[in-house]
Design a protein around this motif. Sequence first.
Motif, PDB file in Angstrom:
ATOM      1  N   THR A 123       9.131  52.542  -7.816  1.00 26.85           N
ATOM      2  CA  THR A 123       8.216  51.660  -7.081  1.00 26.85           C
ATOM      3  C   THR A 123       8.337  50.227  -7.596  1.00 26.85           C
ATOM      4  OG1 THR A 123       6.721  53.529  -6.889  1.00 26.85           O
ATOM      5  CG2 THR A 123       5.808  51.375  -6.339  1.00 26.85           C
ATOM      6  N   GLY A 124       8.468  50.073  -8.909  1.00 22.95           N
ATOM      7  CA  GLY A 124       8.601  48.739  -9.500  1.00 22.95           C
ATOM      8  C   GLY A 124       9.853  48.047  -8.984  1.00 22.95           C
ATOM      9  N   TYR A 125      10.928  48.803  -8.952  1.00 25.80           N
ATOM     10  CA  TYR A 125      12.186  48.253  -8.417  1.00 25.80           C
ATOM     11  C   TYR A 125      11.979  47.799  -6.967  1.00 25.80           C
ATOM     12  CZ  TYR A 125      16.617  48.716  -5.879  1.00 25.80           C
ATOM     13  OH  TYR A 125      17.679  48.515  -5.038  1.00 25.80           O
ATOM     14  N   GLU A 126      11.296  48.629  -6.182  1.00 26.68           N
ATOM     15  CA  GLU A 126      11.092  48.283  -4.762  1.00 26.68           C
ATOM     16  C   GLU A 126      10.185  47.062  -4.605  1.00 26.68           C
ATOM     17  OE1 GLU A 126      11.732  52.894  -3.299  1.00 26.68           O
ATOM     18  OE2 GLU A 126       9.697  52.070  -3.398  1.00 26.68           O
ATOM     19  N   ARG A 127       9.113  47.009  -5.394  1.00 28.72           N
ATOM     20  CA  ARG A 127       8.212  45.842  -5.326  1.00 28.72           C
ATOM     21  C   ARG A 127       8.944  44.573  -5.769  1.00 28.72           C
ATOM     22  NH1 ARG A 127       2.703  47.447  -3.590  1.00 28.72           N
ATOM     23  NH2 ARG A 127       3.526  49.313  -2.621  1.00 28.72           N
ATOM     24  N   ALA A 128       9.780  44.721  -6.797  1.00 25.60           N
ATOM     25  CA  ALA A 128      10.555  43.560  -7.271  1.00 25.60           C
ATOM     26  C   ALA A 128      11.481  43.083  -6.156  1.00 25.60           C
ATOM     27  CB  ALA A 128      11.354  43.929  -8.522  1.00 25.60           C
ATOM     28  N   ALA A 129      12.100  44.047  -5.458  1.00 26.97           N
ATOM     29  CA  ALA A 129      13.025  43.678  -4.377  1.00 26.97           C
ATOM     30  C   ALA A 129      12.278  42.961  -3.247  1.00 26.97           C
ATOM     31  CB  ALA A 129      13.727  44.929  -3.842  1.00 26.97           C
ATOM     32  N   LEU A 130      11.088  43.458  -2.908  1.00 24.95           N
ATOM     33  CA  LEU A 130      10.302  42.825  -1.843  1.00 24.95           C
ATOM     34  C   LEU A 130       9.882  41.412  -2.247  1.00 24.95           C
ATOM     35  CD1 LEU A 130       7.992  45.854  -0.933  1.00 24.95           C
ATOM     36  CD2 LEU A 130       9.836  44.924   0.475  1.00 24.95           C
ATOM     37  N   THR A 131       9.465  41.277  -3.492  1.00 22.61           N
ATOM     38  CA  THR A 131       9.030  39.968  -3.994  1.00 22.61           C
ATOM     39  C   THR A 131      10.195  38.987  -3.950  1.00 22.61           C
ATOM     40  OG1 THR A 131       7.465  41.078  -5.463  1.00 22.61           O
ATOM     41  CG2 THR A 131       7.980  38.781  -5.967  1.00 22.61           C
ATOM     42  N   LEU A 132      11.323  39.453  -4.460  1.00 24.59           N
ATOM     43  CA  LEU A 132      12.494  38.583  -4.543  1.00 24.59           C
ATOM     44  C   LEU A 132      12.991  38.186  -3.158  1.00 24.59           C
ATOM     45  CD1 LEU A 132      14.040  37.462  -6.867  1.00 24.59           C
ATOM     46  CD2 LEU A 132      15.485  39.484  -6.872  1.00 24.59           C
ATOM     47  N   ASN A 133      12.966  39.130  -2.256  1.00 22.27           N
ATOM     48  CA  ASN A 133      13.414  38.840  -0.894  1.00 22.27           C
ATOM     49  C   ASN A 133      12.573  37.722  -0.281  1.00 22.27           C
ATOM     50  OD1 ASN A 133      14.901  39.424   1.585  1.00 22.27           O
ATOM     51  ND2 ASN A 133      12.910  40.120   2.347  1.00 22.27           N
ATOM     52  N   PHE A 134      11.275  37.804  -0.497  1.00 23.70           N
ATOM     53  CA  PHE A 134      10.353  36.814   0.053  1.00 23.70           C
ATOM     54  C   PHE A 134      10.569  35.449  -0.619  1.00 23.70           C
ATOM     55  CE2 PHE A 134       5.775  35.318   0.356  1.00 23.70           C
ATOM     56  CZ  PHE A 134       5.872  34.973   1.692  1.00 23.70           C
ATOM     57  N   VAL A 135      10.698  35.474  -1.952  1.00 23.52           N
ATOM     58  CA  VAL A 135      10.894  34.221  -2.691  1.00 23.52           C
ATOM     59  C   VAL A 135      12.216  33.567  -2.289  1.00 23.52           C
ATOM     60  CG1 VAL A 135      11.339  33.276  -5.000  1.00 23.52           C
ATOM     61  CG2 VAL A 135       9.442  34.855  -4.653  1.00 23.52           C
ATOM     62  N   ARG A 136      13.245  34.373  -2.162  1.00 25.00           N
ATOM     63  CA  ARG A 136      14.547  33.813  -1.760  1.00 25.00           C
ATOM     64  C   ARG A 136      14.449  33.142  -0.390  1.00 25.00           C
ATOM     65  NH1 ARG A 136      18.634  35.494  -5.157  1.00 25.00           N
ATOM     66  NH2 ARG A 136      18.641  37.648  -5.892  1.00 25.00           N
ATOM     67  N   GLY A 137      13.747  33.790   0.541  1.00 25.33           N
ATOM     68  CA  GLY A 137      13.588  33.220   1.876  1.00 25.33           C
ATOM     69  C   GLY A 137      12.877  31.870   1.809  1.00 25.33           C
ATOM     70  N   LEU A 138      11.843  31.803   0.971  1.00 21.48           N
ATOM     71  CA  LEU A 138      11.079  30.556   0.870  1.00 21.48           C
ATOM     72  C   LEU A 138      11.908  29.441   0.244  1.00 21.48           C
ATOM     73  CD1 LEU A 138       7.643  32.005  -0.308  1.00 21.48           C
ATOM     74  CD2 LEU A 138       8.074  30.850   1.861  1.00 21.48           C
ATOM     75  N   VAL A 139      12.554  29.747  -0.893  1.00 21.58           N
ATOM     76  CA  VAL A 139      13.213  28.637  -1.600  1.00 21.58           C
ATOM     77  C   VAL A 139      14.518  28.206  -0.939  1.00 21.58           C
ATOM     78  CG1 VAL A 139      12.166  29.143  -3.839  1.00 21.58           C
ATOM     79  CG2 VAL A 139      14.406  30.060  -3.320  1.00 21.58           C
ATOM     80  N   SER A 140      15.100  29.059  -0.118  1.00 27.37           N
ATOM     81  CA  SER A 140      16.342  28.604   0.516  1.00 27.37           C
ATOM     82  C   SER A 140      16.060  28.046   1.909  1.00 27.37           C
ATOM     83  CB  SER A 140      17.368  29.736   0.580  1.00 27.37           C
ATOM     84  OG  SER A 140      16.862  30.749   1.403  1.00 27.37           O
TER      85      SER A 140
END
Length: 470
Positions: A173-190
Motif C-alpha cells: 500500500t505504501g508503494y502504491e500511495r507513493a506512486a500516486l503522490t509522485l504521479n500527481f507531483v510530477r504532473g504539477l511540477v512539469s
Amino acid sequence: MGDGRPRPRARSDRKDVMMEDWTPTSWRERPLAQAARYPDDAALRAVFDAMSVLPTLVTSWEIEALRDQLAAAQRGELFLLQGGDCAERFADCRAEPIVAKLKILLQASMVLSYGTGRRVIRMGRLAGQYAKPRSSDTETRGGLSLPAYRGDLINQTDFSPEARTPDPRRLLTGYERAALTLNFVRGLVSGGFADMHHAEWWNLDFAAEAPLSGDYLGIVERIKDSLALLETVTGRRLEEVRRLDFFTCHEGLSLDYEQALTRRVPRRTGWYDLSTHFPWIGNRTRDPGGAHVEFFRGIANPLGVKIGSGLGSDELLELIARLNPRDEEGRLTLIHRFGAGRIAAGLPPLVEAVRRAGKKVLWVCDPMHGNTLTTASGIKTRRFEDIRSEIEQAFDIHHAAGSLLGGIHFELTGENVTECTGGARGLTEDGLTARYESQVDPRLNVEQALEMALLVARRLKSNGRKKKGG
Ligand code: PEP
Ligand code: CO
C-alpha cells in the motif's frame, strides 16, 4: 537485468569493484535496529516478491542529475531545501494536502533563491516517508503493552493488537500511495503549476493575512519584474522557468521496502534504490556495523545520514569511510540535528574532524529533531525560537570553521496546524490543541515555515555580503 550482454562502462563500475563483499541481501546478516516484527514470514516474502517486479518509482537518470546538483551544493553553488512531514499518512494521499505541501516548498525555495542568489534544490519528504523509528518498541496503556506505532508502512495508530501488529501488505500500500503522490507531483511540477511567471498561484489562501506575507509578496513581485525585464530585453519568453526539478527523499528505515525497489538498470552498473531519489539513514540506525549502513553502502544513490549528540569524531569518520570510501562528490550528505542547546558543543569537533580528514560531504542543518520537548500538559512541541537559534548557530559554526552549510531540513506542512509554538503570530502552548494533527513530530505550519525561510534567506544574504566584502 542479467541478460549476459556486455554493458557499456558507466561511472558506477567503480562502485562494483569495491562492492564485491556486498549484495542487496548482505544487510540481513547484520543487527537490524528498529525492526518491525512480522508474525508471518511467508506473507512478508509474498509481498516482497510481488513488489520486486513492479515498476520503480524514480529513475537512475533523475538520481544522477541529483548527484550532480548535490556536488554543486557542496561547492557552494546551490543550496538544498528538504522539507515535509515527519510521517506521511496514507490517508493524506489526497490532492489538497499534497498541493499545499508543494506550494510551501516552492514558496520557501523561491525565498531562499532570492536570498542566496543560488539555485535551490527542492526535495520533499514525501512519496515514501511512511516508516518511523521509535524510542520504545512497545507502548503501554492501562496495563496493556502493544507494539509501538512505526508509521503507516508498518502498522496502524489505533491501540489494539490487530492494528499494532505489523502487516506486510502495508508495504505494498505504501508503494502504491507513493506512486500516486509522485504521479500527481510530477504532473504539477512539469506543467504550468510551477511556472515562475505565475508564482501567485502558489499562494495559500489562509496565509494571506500572515504577518510576513507582505515580505513574501514583495519578493514575488520583484522576481516577476526581473523576469519581465529580461524577457523585454531578450525579446523572448523564458520557457525554462515554466518547469522545475523536484526530488523526493525519505528515511530508508524499512529495508524490506528499500530492497524490493532496489534494482540494476540498463547501461549502468551498480544497484539503485529506486524507491526515492535520496534515501537517508536516521540517527537511530546509523551504527556503522548495523544493517542500515550495510545496505546503503552498496546503493548507488546519493545518501544522507542524520547525526547528533553522542556521535564521536572517530565514529563519524568510520561512517564516512563505509558510505563513501572513494570520497565522491555529491555522494554523502551529513544532516546534523543537535538542538539549540547542544550544537555549540557538539558540531565543531565533527566539522573539524571532517575538515582535517579532507572528506567531501554536504553539510545540512536539521533544526527540528534536537529541539523536541513536551509541555507540562504532555503535548510534544518545538519552539520557533529554538529552531531559529539552531540555524543561526549552525551558520556561525560552519563559517568559523571555514566550512559551508549547504542546506536546511525542515518538518513542515502546507496547512495551518498548531504544533510548534512561536513565530510572528506568537502561537502559545495553550493554542497547540486548536489544530494538532501530527501523530509523530510537531511540524512548522505554513506561516512559520515561510517566516523561517525568510529568516534563513536574510542570513544567507548577509553571509554573501560578508564574503564579497572579504
Ligand atoms: C525524522 O527525520 O523524522 C527523524 C526521526 O529524525 P532523526 O533520525 O534525526 O531523529
Ligand atoms: Co520527525
